[in-house]
Motif scaffolding. Structure first.
Motif, PDB file in Angstrom:
ATOM      1  N   LYS A 145       2.354   1.788  -3.486  1.00 19.85           N
ATOM      2  CA  LYS A 145       1.375   2.306  -4.438  1.00 19.85           C
ATOM      3  C   LYS A 145       1.129   3.801  -4.215  1.00 19.85           C
ATOM      4  O   LYS A 145       0.983   4.583  -5.166  1.00 19.85           O
ATOM      5  CB  LYS A 145       0.063   1.522  -4.320  1.00 19.85           C
ATOM      6  CG  LYS A 145       0.141   0.108  -4.865  1.00 19.85           C
ATOM      7  CD  LYS A 145      -1.202  -0.581  -4.739  1.00 19.85           C
ATOM      8  CE  LYS A 145      -1.146  -1.985  -5.331  1.00 19.85           C
ATOM      9  NZ  LYS A 145      -2.449  -2.691  -5.202  1.00 19.85           N
ATOM     10  N   GLN A 146       1.063   4.195  -2.935  1.00 16.12           N
ATOM     11  CA  GLN A 146       0.861   5.612  -2.634  1.00 16.12           C
ATOM     12  C   GLN A 146       2.032   6.460  -3.134  1.00 16.12           C
ATOM     13  O   GLN A 146       1.852   7.553  -3.672  1.00 16.12           O
ATOM     14  CB  GLN A 146       0.666   5.814  -1.127  1.00 16.12           C
ATOM     15  CG  GLN A 146      -0.654   5.265  -0.609  1.00 16.12           C
ATOM     16  CD  GLN A 146      -0.818   5.510   0.880  1.00 16.12           C
ATOM     17  OE1 GLN A 146      -0.061   6.285   1.453  1.00 16.12           O
ATOM     18  NE2 GLN A 146      -1.794   4.856   1.479  1.00 16.12           N
ATOM     19  N   LYS A 147       3.255   5.932  -2.958  1.00 14.78           N
ATOM     20  CA  LYS A 147       4.428   6.652  -3.448  1.00 14.78           C
ATOM     21  C   LYS A 147       4.416   6.781  -4.966  1.00 14.78           C
ATOM     22  O   LYS A 147       4.743   7.834  -5.519  1.00 14.78           O
ATOM     23  CB  LYS A 147       5.705   5.955  -2.985  1.00 14.78           C
ATOM     24  CG  LYS A 147       5.981   6.096  -1.494  1.00 14.78           C
ATOM     25  CD  LYS A 147       7.296   5.427  -1.124  1.00 14.78           C
ATOM     26  CE  LYS A 147       7.602   5.601   0.357  1.00 14.78           C
ATOM     27  NZ  LYS A 147       8.879   4.960   0.742  1.00 14.78           N
ATOM     28  N   GLU A 148       4.034   5.698  -5.646  1.00 15.55           N
ATOM     29  CA  GLU A 148       3.969   5.743  -7.105  1.00 15.55           C
ATOM     30  C   GLU A 148       2.907   6.754  -7.575  1.00 15.55           C
ATOM     31  O   GLU A 148       3.112   7.496  -8.536  1.00 15.55           O
ATOM     32  CB  GLU A 148       3.657   4.354  -7.653  1.00 15.55           C
ATOM     33  CG  GLU A 148       4.801   3.353  -7.505  1.00 15.55           C
ATOM     34  CD  GLU A 148       4.411   1.973  -8.001  1.00 15.55           C
ATOM     35  OE1 GLU A 148       3.221   1.812  -8.374  1.00 15.55           O
ATOM     36  OE2 GLU A 148       5.278   1.084  -8.017  1.00 15.55           O
ATOM     37  N   ARG A 149       1.762   6.778  -6.874  1.00 13.05           N
ATOM     38  CA  ARG A 149       0.700   7.711  -7.240  1.00 13.05           C
ATOM     39  C   ARG A 149       1.146   9.164  -7.028  1.00 13.05           C
ATOM     40  O   ARG A 149       0.898  10.036  -7.860  1.00 13.05           O
ATOM     41  CB  ARG A 149      -0.551   7.429  -6.417  1.00 13.05           C
ATOM     42  CG  ARG A 149      -1.777   8.216  -6.884  1.00 13.05           C
ATOM     43  CD  ARG A 149      -2.994   7.947  -6.010  1.00 13.05           C
ATOM     44  NE  ARG A 149      -3.312   6.530  -5.978  1.00 13.05           N
ATOM     45  CZ  ARG A 149      -3.214   5.760  -4.884  1.00 13.05           C
ATOM     46  NH1 ARG A 149      -2.804   6.287  -3.745  1.00 13.05           N
ATOM     47  NH2 ARG A 149      -3.530   4.482  -4.941  1.00 13.05           N
ATOM     48  N   ALA A 150       1.846   9.393  -5.903  1.00 12.07           N
ATOM     49  CA  ALA A 150       2.333  10.747  -5.629  1.00 12.07           C
ATOM     50  C   ALA A 150       3.364  11.187  -6.658  1.00 12.07           C
ATOM     51  O   ALA A 150       3.379  12.331  -7.131  1.00 12.07           O
ATOM     52  CB  ALA A 150       2.929  10.798  -4.225  1.00 12.07           C
TER      53      ALA A 150
ATOM     54  N   ASN B  26       2.803  14.771 -13.510  1.00 10.47           N
ATOM     55  CA  ASN B  26       1.692  15.353 -14.254  1.00 10.47           C
ATOM     56  C   ASN B  26       1.606  16.861 -14.044  1.00 10.47           C
ATOM     57  O   ASN B  26       1.331  17.626 -14.982  1.00 10.47           O
ATOM     58  CB  ASN B  26       0.369  14.700 -13.830  1.00 10.47           C
ATOM     59  CG  ASN B  26       0.247  13.269 -14.320  1.00 10.47           C
ATOM     60  OD1 ASN B  26       0.920  12.894 -15.273  1.00 10.47           O
ATOM     61  ND2 ASN B  26      -0.592  12.482 -13.659  1.00 10.47           N
TER      62      ASN B  26
ATOM     63  N   SER C 242       0.824  -1.216   0.000  1.00  8.23           N
ATOM     64  CA  SER C 242       0.000   0.000   0.000  1.00  8.23           C
ATOM     65  C   SER C 242       0.855   1.263   0.000  1.00  8.23           C
ATOM     66  O   SER C 242       0.582   2.221  -0.727  1.00  8.23           O
ATOM     67  CB  SER C 242      -0.919  -0.018   1.231  1.00  8.23           C
ATOM     68  OG  SER C 242      -1.653   1.186   1.311  1.00  8.23           O
TER      69      SER C 242
ATOM     70  N   ARG D  99       3.597  10.047  -9.735  1.00  4.01           N
ATOM     71  CA  ARG D  99       2.904  10.267 -11.010  1.00  4.01           C
ATOM     72  C   ARG D  99       2.189  11.632 -11.030  1.00  4.01           C
ATOM     73  O   ARG D  99       2.204  12.345 -12.023  1.00  4.01           O
ATOM     74  CB  ARG D  99       1.900   9.136 -11.237  1.00  4.01           C
ATOM     75  CG  ARG D  99       1.229   9.186 -12.612  1.00  4.01           C
ATOM     76  CD  ARG D  99       0.507   7.889 -12.930  1.00  4.01           C
ATOM     77  NE  ARG D  99      -0.542   7.582 -11.962  1.00  4.01           N
ATOM     78  CZ  ARG D  99      -0.449   6.615 -11.028  1.00  4.01           C
ATOM     79  NH1 ARG D  99       0.652   5.869 -10.965  1.00  4.01           N
ATOM     80  NH2 ARG D  99      -1.435   6.386 -10.184  1.00  4.01           N
ATOM     81  N   MET D 100       1.563  11.997  -9.921  1.00  4.90           N
ATOM     82  CA  MET D 100       0.895  13.306  -9.834  1.00  4.90           C
ATOM     83  C   MET D 100       1.896  14.454  -9.954  1.00  4.90           C
ATOM     84  O   MET D 100       1.630  15.468 -10.595  1.00  4.90           O
ATOM     85  CB  MET D 100       0.123  13.416  -8.524  1.00  4.90           C
ATOM     86  CG  MET D 100      -1.115  12.528  -8.451  1.00  4.90           C
ATOM     87  SD  MET D 100      -2.002  12.709  -6.886  1.00  4.90           S
ATOM     88  CE  MET D 100      -2.568  14.395  -7.070  1.00  4.90           C
TER      89      MET D 100
END
Length: 516
Positions: A45-50, A56, A42, A52-53
């Motif tokens: 995944k949070q690190k990858e999402r951060a 972006n 978990s 990616r944001m």
């Protein structure tokens, strides 16, 4: 410390171990290692999402949709503005070409600014392209109002021949009224709603420039926005600050200037309107005038070589500035008057004097700075004994006092010399308000003001300042008539006043003996 459900019950370590063991077995078969592994997944995944944001945000790809929307909205807004200006370039009056140039510029430039603000945050990765687009929009926004020209459909009522086109500057083709009451609805409405007020309707058309036989359209010489503004402001000034409205008549044959609620009625203003061109129709009773614009009269002062205009050592300096005095631009007039006054030329003084008088025949009360410059220049070039300038100077002096503005000491000095009786009361009031500033000019009116000074010196309740001011006047200007009242203060307890009294008596006595 653990508390039992019942007070006084003891909880032993073995009981607790059994309790927790039974709870973990009933919760399922998930082990601690599995929970730790799920937690790690978990967090990853949070690190990858951060991450990616963050990418972006840096690339603005997350805003591709909103950026496109903002871009389209900004471009659409600007194109709508351009469209409205394009349709103003037609045969009929529109909302935009009825507006003043400043309002048109505000609309076009405002649309460009709003569109630019929408474009700036849309595509940060394409800054150069966005900057180029914004620069184009800002440039168009600043120049769009200058692009439209008003075309006039040909009419059977006014079709000049080629010979007449060549002679139109000297002799207007139209000798009668061109517009009807229906063509000037605003003026007609003013007449009906405010019949007791004074209104004027001044229609100015331009000389015919070209006739396009292919499309049957007659083109009048255009009156650019700069000329419109000059005519509007000068008309308002000539008629003592009246409000002026600018309209295009339906047939588009010129420009209508409607002057509403003129402060002072003038039955015939043809002589004033000749500043703009040749008057070919007048209805003085109603205040309706029509004339042909002559560009050489409008551009007076703008066609002068600046090098000659500014350098009083160059030949033609006086002539250039005398010409600039009759410009419609008040700034040019004021600057020319200041230059002539400062130069105080020994040559052409009568010519400059007459030009200044002619210029001051028009009203300048609504522009006090230019009025002051013209009057002070007139004082410089007028002969010292010429009483012809008294009404002009008095008009300036009285208007400024009434308006609560300062007055030029040069003007008051000349008026005191030429019209002492007329200036007695005003100069006395100026002296009372500021004795130090106006003492010398009050000294020019000794015969008129000394009776008042003697009366004041006879008072017993004078303050030290009042007595000092009176002595400051009597010492350089007093006559033998004031000796007796001045000597009454010789034993004044204030030593400075007593010494001033002694000096005043000595100076008055010396002047009296010299006069004898």
């Amino acid at each position: 410390m653990f508390h039992a459900s019942r007070e006084g019950q003891e909880v032993c370590a073995q009981c607790l171990e059994e309790e927790f063991s039974s709870g973990s077995s009933s919760a399922g078969t998930t082990t601690y290692k599995e929970l730790t592994k799920e937690y790690a997944v978990s967090v990853r995944k949070q690190k990858e999402r951060a991450s990616r944001m963050g990418r972006n945000l840096r690339s603005s790809s997350a805003y591709n949709v909103m950026g496109a929307v903002r871009c389209c909205l900004g471009v659409a807004l600007f194109l709508v503005c351009v469209f409205f200006f394009i349709i103003s370039d037609g045969d009929k009056p529109t909302f935009l070409n009825q507006l003043e140039f400043s309002y048109q510029l505000s609309i076009s430039f405002g649309a460009a600014i709003i569109a630019s603000l929408l474009l700036v945050p849309s595509f940060p990765r394409h800054k150069k392209v966005v900057a180029l687009v914004i620069a184009i929009m800002m440039g168009l926004g600043a120049t769009m109002p200058m692009f439209w020209h008003y075309k006039v459909p040909e009419t059977t009522e006014f079709v000049p021949t080629m010979v007449e086109e060549e002679q139109v500057v000297e002799e207007p083709v139209q000798t009668g009224r061109l517009l009807t009451d229906k063509d000037v609805p605003y003026f007609t409405e003013l007449e009906q709603n405010r019949p007791k007020s004074v209104h004027y309707c001044v229609f100015i058309r331009c000389d015919i420039a070209d006739k396009n036989t292919a499309d049957g359209v007659l083109y009048f010489g255009s009156m650019d926005q700069g000329t419109r503004n000059l005519v509007k402001t000068s008309l308002s000034r000539l008629l003592d600050g009246a409000r002026v409205e600018v309209n295009n008549p339906p047939n588009g044959s010129g420009v209508v200037f409607t002057i509403a609620n003129v402060p002072a009625e003038r039955k015939n203003i043809s002589s004033l309107l000749e500043r703009y061109g040749q008057v070919y129709y007048t209805d003085a009773a109603r205040g309706v005038y029509e004339l042909v614009l002559e560009s050489d009269r409008i551009k007076v002062g703008e066609d002068v070589d600046p090098a000659v205009l500014l350098d009083n050592h160059r030949p033609g300096f006086a002539e250039a500035n005398m010409r600039a005095l009759f410009s419609l631009d008040a700034k040019l007039v004021g600057a020319a008057a200041d230059r002539l006054a400062k130069a105080d030329l020994p040559m052409l003084r009568p010519d400059i004097y007459n030009k200044l008088l002619q210029c001051l025949a028009f009203s300048w009360k609504t522009d006090p700075n230019v009025h002051k410059s013209l009057v002070e220049a007139l004082v410089v070039y007028a002969p010292e004994t010429d009483t012809k300038i008294v009404p002009v100077l008095w008009d300036y002096f009285e208007h400024n006092l009434r308006a609560g503005r300062g007055v030029s000491s040069k003007v008051v000095h000349r008026l005191a010399l030429l019209a002492p009786q007329q200036m007695k009361t005003p100069v006395l009031k100026l002296w009372q308000s500021n004795p130090a500033a106006w003492n010398d000019i009050a000294g020019l009116l000794v015969a008129e003001l000394e009776p008042y000074m003697i009366e004041q010196l006879s008072r017993t309740d004078l303050s030290l300042k009042e007595l000092s001011d009176l002595l400051n006047y009597e010492q350089p200007y007093g006559t033998a008539k004031a000796l007796q009242v001045v000597q009454q203060h010789a034993n004044h307890p204030d030593k400075a006043i007593a010494r001033k009294v002694e000096n005043t008596v000595a100076d008055i006595t010396a002047r009296s003996n010299a006069a004898q």
